[in-house]
Write an enzyme that holds these catalytic residues in place. Sequence first.
Site, PDB file in Angstrom:
ATOM      1  CD  GLU A  43      -2.567   1.135   2.728  1.00 41.89           C
ATOM      2  OE1 GLU A  43      -3.618   1.781   2.806  1.00 41.89           O
ATOM      3  OE2 GLU A  43      -2.109   0.462   3.684  1.00 41.89           O
TER       4      GLU A  43
ATOM      5  CB  CYS B  97      -4.265  -1.727   4.316  1.00 39.26           C
ATOM      6  SG  CYS B  97      -3.284  -1.776   5.848  1.00 39.26           S
TER       7      CYS B  97
ATOM      8  CE  LYS C 154      -7.463   1.254   3.474  1.00 38.11           C
ATOM      9  NZ  LYS C 154      -6.293   1.792   4.218  1.00 38.11           N
TER      10      LYS C 154
END
Length: 259
Positions: free
Chosen positions: A44, A144, A110
């Site tokens: 990331e 993540c 995300k």
Amino acid sequence: MENDLQVAIIQPDTYWENPEANRSELEEMISSLDASVDLIALPEMFSTGFSTNPQKIAEPMNLTTHRWMKQMAKRYDAAICGSLVIKEGENFFNRLLFVTPDGETSFYDKRHLFAYGGEDALYSKGSEQVIINYKGWNICPLICYDLRFPVFSRNTKLVYDILLYSANWPAKRENVWETLLKARAIENQAYVIGVNRVGTDENKLVYNGHSAIIDPKGYELKKLSNKSEISISTLSKKSLNEFREKFPAHRDADDFQLN
């Protein structure tokens, strides 16, 4: 063999908010590959570290880092993926780019922003699950903190074969990282790739890597240590399909839709 996928996971010690240094370091790591691969997976915010200064580090699409990814993909005849900070209009996104050797780019924004770290106040969240077809494999990229939210990754209809997490996951939550990577693989009957970084960032957060590739039964095919390194693994589509046919747990799963 046909439908095998050679995957390289790259676990760097990321330079803080220094895209040029990170691209150079990653380029050197990629050049050290001793075999050809199909996919190169990066962590990331691989060009900057997990930063809450989007105004300083963001790039528009098809600028320096995105073009670098295209160059790497073409040079090594492999897809390359990882997240970076992208600006669109007045919005900033923690966006994973998946770039193929011919330059085609897919992306995922995300969905679950890390409010505990202030990410939600600075970045715009994504709204859609993305499935990328590459070399006969369906890949679902996530980032993540998404790892903690299983509903968004549910694979009830077996729409993907690989769940790929690009992460900056701190060492103090190492047990959560390792446990949930295995859980996501088992519940979704898919390979899981988790790519993390090492080192200490400007906020004194320590990262110990432990990037891993998990098979559909929850076993580790590969687990990296707590140092900067790169590793190659082979994923077998034949083995995946045989397992799903032999143990079709997905047929008994609850059906639902995301709002």
